[in-house]
Design a protein around this motif. Sequence first.
Motif, PDB file in Angstrom:
ATOM      1  N   ASN A  85       0.833  -1.215   0.000  1.00 10.64           N
ATOM      2  CA  ASN A  85       0.000   0.000   0.000  1.00 10.64           C
ATOM      3  C   ASN A  85       0.858   1.252   0.000  1.00 10.64           C
ATOM      4  OD1 ASN A  85      -2.472   1.318  -0.015  1.00 10.64           O
ATOM      5  ND2 ASN A  85      -2.562   1.454   2.209  1.00 10.64           N
ATOM      6  N   PHE A  86       1.958   1.225   0.750  1.00 10.95           N
ATOM      7  CA  PHE A  86       2.842   2.378   0.848  1.00 10.95           C
ATOM      8  C   PHE A  86       3.850   2.415  -0.302  1.00 10.95           C
ATOM      9  CE2 PHE A  86       2.298   1.305   5.592  1.00 10.95           C
ATOM     10  CZ  PHE A  86       1.019   1.841   5.587  1.00 10.95           C
ATOM     11  N   SER A  87       4.069   1.253  -0.937  1.00 13.79           N
ATOM     12  CA  SER A  87       5.002   1.173  -2.062  1.00 13.79           C
ATOM     13  C   SER A  87       4.412   1.723  -3.354  1.00 13.79           C
ATOM     14  CB  SER A  87       5.406  -0.284  -2.310  1.00 13.79           C
ATOM     15  OG  SER A  87       6.273  -0.762  -1.317  1.00 13.79           O
ATOM     16  N   THR A  88       3.093   1.882  -3.381  1.00 13.75           N
ATOM     17  CA  THR A  88       2.424   2.277  -4.630  1.00 13.75           C
ATOM     18  C   THR A  88       1.525   3.489  -4.424  1.00 13.75           C
ATOM     19  OG1 THR A  88       0.682   0.630  -4.203  1.00 13.75           O
ATOM     20  CG2 THR A  88       2.522  -0.040  -5.594  1.00 13.75           C
ATOM     21  N   GLY A  89       0.418   3.282  -3.705  1.00 12.06           N
ATOM     22  CA  GLY A  89      -0.562   4.358  -3.558  1.00 12.06           C
ATOM     23  C   GLY A  89      -0.014   5.606  -2.899  1.00 12.06           C
ATOM     24  N   ARG A  90       0.758   5.426  -1.839  1.00 14.91           N
ATOM     25  CA  ARG A  90       1.266   6.577  -1.096  1.00 14.91           C
ATOM     26  C   ARG A  90       2.316   7.360  -1.887  1.00 14.91           C
ATOM     27  NH1 ARG A  90       2.778   5.882   5.151  1.00 14.91           N
ATOM     28  NH2 ARG A  90       0.509   5.823   5.212  1.00 14.91           N
ATOM     29  N   VAL A  91       3.016   6.708  -2.793  1.00  9.94           N
ATOM     30  CA  VAL A  91       4.173   7.332  -3.446  1.00  9.94           C
ATOM     31  C   VAL A  91       4.047   7.314  -4.974  1.00  9.94           C
ATOM     32  CG1 VAL A  91       5.708   6.803  -1.534  1.00  9.94           C
ATOM     33  CG2 VAL A  91       5.424   5.130  -3.374  1.00  9.94           C
ATOM     34  N   SER A 111       5.771  -5.792   0.166  1.00  9.02           N
ATOM     35  CA  SER A 111       5.260  -6.879   0.993  1.00  9.02           C
ATOM     36  C   SER A 111       3.823  -6.592   1.433  1.00  9.02           C
ATOM     37  CB  SER A 111       6.151  -7.053   2.222  1.00  9.02           C
ATOM     38  OG  SER A 111       5.710  -8.135   3.014  1.00  9.02           O
ATOM     39  N   HIS A 112       3.195  -7.602   2.042  1.00  7.53           N
ATOM     40  CA  HIS A 112       1.853  -7.459   2.622  1.00  7.53           C
ATOM     41  C   HIS A 112       0.827  -7.010   1.571  1.00  7.53           C
ATOM     42  CE1 HIS A 112       4.380  -7.753   6.101  1.00  7.53           C
ATOM     43  NE2 HIS A 112       3.392  -7.597   6.960  1.00  7.53           N
ATOM     44  N   ALA A 113       0.948  -7.562   0.361  1.00  7.41           N
ATOM     45  CA  ALA A 113       0.022  -7.198  -0.712  1.00  7.41           C
ATOM     46  C   ALA A 113      -1.267  -8.002  -0.612  1.00  7.41           C
ATOM     47  CB  ALA A 113       0.684  -7.441  -2.069  1.00  7.41           C
ATOM     48  N   GLY A 114      -2.333  -7.426  -1.140  1.00  3.38           N
ATOM     49  CA  GLY A 114      -3.591  -8.143  -1.274  1.00  3.38           C
ATOM     50  C   GLY A 114      -4.381  -8.307   0.007  1.00  3.38           C
ATOM     51  N   ILE A 115      -5.437  -9.076  -0.110  1.00  4.33           N
ATOM     52  CA  ILE A 115      -6.375  -9.246   0.998  1.00  4.33           C
ATOM     53  C   ILE A 115      -5.835 -10.208   2.056  1.00  4.33           C
ATOM     54  CG2 ILE A 115      -7.771 -11.219   0.220  1.00  4.33           C
ATOM     55  CD1 ILE A 115     -10.222  -9.282   0.714  1.00  4.33           C
ATOM     56  N   ALA A 122      -8.813  -3.016   5.671  1.00  2.44           N
ATOM     57  CA  ALA A 122      -8.918  -2.427   4.339  1.00  2.44           C
ATOM     58  C   ALA A 122      -7.888  -1.338   4.061  1.00  2.44           C
ATOM     59  CB  ALA A 122     -10.329  -1.859   4.138  1.00  2.44           C
ATOM     60  N   THR A 123      -7.491  -0.587   5.088  1.00  2.00           N
ATOM     61  CA  THR A 123      -6.555   0.515   4.845  1.00  2.00           C
ATOM     62  C   THR A 123      -5.194   0.026   4.387  1.00  2.00           C
ATOM     63  OG1 THR A 123      -5.926   0.535   7.196  1.00  2.00           O
ATOM     64  CG2 THR A 123      -7.680   2.059   6.487  1.00  2.00           C
ATOM     65  N   HIS A 124      -4.859  -1.218   4.734  1.00  2.00           N
ATOM     66  CA  HIS A 124      -3.561  -1.779   4.366  1.00  2.00           C
ATOM     67  C   HIS A 124      -3.648  -2.827   3.256  1.00  2.00           C
ATOM     68  CE1 HIS A 124      -2.310   0.343   7.875  1.00  2.00           C
ATOM     69  NE2 HIS A 124      -1.119  -0.220   7.941  1.00  2.00           N
ATOM     70  N   GLN A 125      -4.827  -3.334   2.970  1.00  2.00           N
ATOM     71  CA  GLN A 125      -5.002  -4.402   1.984  1.00  2.00           C
ATOM     72  C   GLN A 125      -5.160  -3.803   0.585  1.00  2.00           C
ATOM     73  OE1 GLN A 125      -8.539  -6.053   3.589  1.00  2.00           O
ATOM     74  NE2 GLN A 125      -7.515  -7.374   5.053  1.00  2.00           N
ATOM     75  N   ILE A 126      -4.081  -3.379  -0.002  1.00  5.82           N
ATOM     76  CA  ILE A 126      -4.223  -2.770  -1.316  1.00  5.82           C
ATOM     77  C   ILE A 126      -4.556  -3.834  -2.362  1.00  5.82           C
ATOM     78  CG2 ILE A 126      -1.771  -2.880  -1.962  1.00  5.82           C
ATOM     79  CD1 ILE A 126      -2.323   0.024  -3.171  1.00  5.82           C
ATOM     80  N   LEU A 127      -5.583  -3.534  -3.143  1.00  9.41           N
ATOM     81  CA  LEU A 127      -6.065  -4.421  -4.195  1.00  9.41           C
ATOM     82  C   LEU A 127      -6.063  -3.723  -5.551  1.00  9.41           C
ATOM     83  CD1 LEU A 127      -9.034  -5.829  -2.103  1.00  9.41           C
ATOM     84  CD2 LEU A 127      -7.016  -7.130  -2.812  1.00  9.41           C
ATOM     85  N   GLU A 253      -6.735 -14.071  -9.482  1.00  4.69           N
ATOM     86  CA  GLU A 253      -5.773 -13.148  -8.879  1.00  4.69           C
ATOM     87  C   GLU A 253      -6.321 -12.578  -7.573  1.00  4.69           C
ATOM     88  OE1 GLU A 253      -5.463  -9.480 -11.268  1.00  4.69           O
ATOM     89  OE2 GLU A 253      -7.268 -10.179 -12.293  1.00  4.69           O
ATOM     90  N   GLU A 254      -5.404 -12.185  -6.695  1.00  2.00           N
ATOM     91  CA  GLU A 254      -5.751 -11.547  -5.423  1.00  2.00           C
ATOM     92  C   GLU A 254      -5.640 -10.033  -5.609  1.00  2.00           C
ATOM     93  OE1 GLU A 254      -4.071 -11.438  -0.817  1.00  2.00           O
ATOM     94  OE2 GLU A 254      -3.175 -12.814  -2.278  1.00  2.00           O
ATOM     95  N   HIS A 255      -6.597  -9.491  -6.343  1.00  2.00           N
ATOM     96  CA  HIS A 255      -6.541  -8.098  -6.789  1.00  2.00           C
ATOM     97  C   HIS A 255      -7.925  -7.743  -7.297  1.00  2.00           C
ATOM     98  CE1 HIS A 255      -5.404  -4.729  -9.554  1.00  2.00           C
ATOM     99  NE2 HIS A 255      -4.386  -4.560  -8.717  1.00  2.00           N
ATOM    100  N   ASN A 256      -8.205  -6.466  -7.374  1.00  2.00           N
ATOM    101  CA  ASN A 256      -9.455  -6.010  -7.970  1.00  2.00           C
ATOM    102  C   ASN A 256      -9.525  -6.448  -9.428  1.00  2.00           C
ATOM    103  OD1 ASN A 256     -11.808  -4.652  -8.614  1.00  2.00           O
ATOM    104  ND2 ASN A 256     -11.078  -2.647  -7.960  1.00  2.00           N
ATOM    105  N   TYR A 257     -10.713  -6.864  -9.890  1.00  2.00           N
ATOM    106  CA  TYR A 257     -10.804  -7.294 -11.285  1.00  2.00           C
ATOM    107  C   TYR A 257     -10.666  -6.122 -12.245  1.00  2.00           C
ATOM    108  CZ  TYR A 257     -15.799  -5.951 -11.842  1.00  2.00           C
ATOM    109  OH  TYR A 257     -16.984  -5.265 -11.936  1.00  2.00           O
ATOM    110  N   PHE A 258     -10.835  -4.894 -11.776  1.00  2.00           N
ATOM    111  CA  PHE A 258     -10.473  -3.723 -12.570  1.00  2.00           C
ATOM    112  C   PHE A 258      -8.951  -3.556 -12.504  1.00  2.00           C
ATOM    113  CE2 PHE A 258     -14.886  -2.099 -11.642  1.00  2.00           C
ATOM    114  CZ  PHE A 258     -15.312  -2.096 -12.963  1.00  2.00           C
TER     115      PHE A 258
END
Length: 320
Positions: A85-91, A111-115, A122-127, A253-258
């Motif tokens: 979440n911090f490796s992508t969305g935050r930066v 690390s700590h990706a997905g659900i 939810a705040t840390h589970q980036i999808l 996949e462990e990610h949003n289908y979008f």
Amino acid sequence: MKKYTDQGKKDTRSGYGAGMTVLGRTNPKVVALCADLVGSLKIQEFINENPERFFQVGIAEANMMGIAAGLTIGGYIPFTGTFANFSTGRVYDQIRQSIAYSHKNVKICASHAGITLGEDGATHQILEDIGLMKMLPGMTVINPCDFNQTKAATIAIAEHEGPVYLRFGRPAVPNFTPADQNFEIGKALLLNEGTDVTIVATGHLVWQSLIAAENLENQGISAEVINIHTIKPLDEEAIINSVKKTGAIVTAEEHNYFGGLGESVARTLTTRYPVPQEFIATQDTFGESGTPAQLMEKYGLNDKAIERAVFKVTKRKSVY
């Protein structure tokens, strides 16, 4: 059907740590940066052996990306480490402007990706991270399936020139790929041959797909299983060759289908060889707190969900 053996459950983040230890001993250009999460990224051994090649930036992820971009100018190969979440969305702005646009040789390790992050919620589970990163021009996106493959991927990306996003997770999952594997960026792996349906999976869903394929075989359905560890560049030929045999596909996949693997596969099929497709992914939703197993069940990211999707997509073959 080929049988795969769980060699013992391990977390994929530890595979990253093991890979970094190898790089610390074999590639003097590799340096590590971390945003106050050394324990979570499993890189203490790298630090112990190479203290002069480690930079603790604290909870300052945007600065970490800028520092990493600068280090490449001096010929270093920086590996940044924090939660996905911090490796992508935050930066995202720093990655876009300082790394992707400039095509800097930075390895963004998340690390700590997905659900399956689980109880942190939810705040840390980036999808959305795969979608964010794959849309950046020149960015390579890798999502390995187990400890051994994550270790191999970590080592391999040091030899790749250009920015890479390497995604891995927190929970212990089956470790079933070879310990001595050769990781080839952009090359899908055929795990099981089949004739009725193709299952294309990435990350934690690869093992779930193998379980599903075994269950389906007992019900008279022959499933081909492909491990897509590299989402960008996508091995389109492997996918097209498979669906020409099977006539239908399920992406998992462990990610949003979008924005995820499923969309990349759909684009490939639409432009080259249309067949019915079903998507195993989160359905445009945030996660919630719970154990990884509870969340994978609730959000339909397990072997049973894959089986249901296979039944659905194979029925569509006759009317497509």
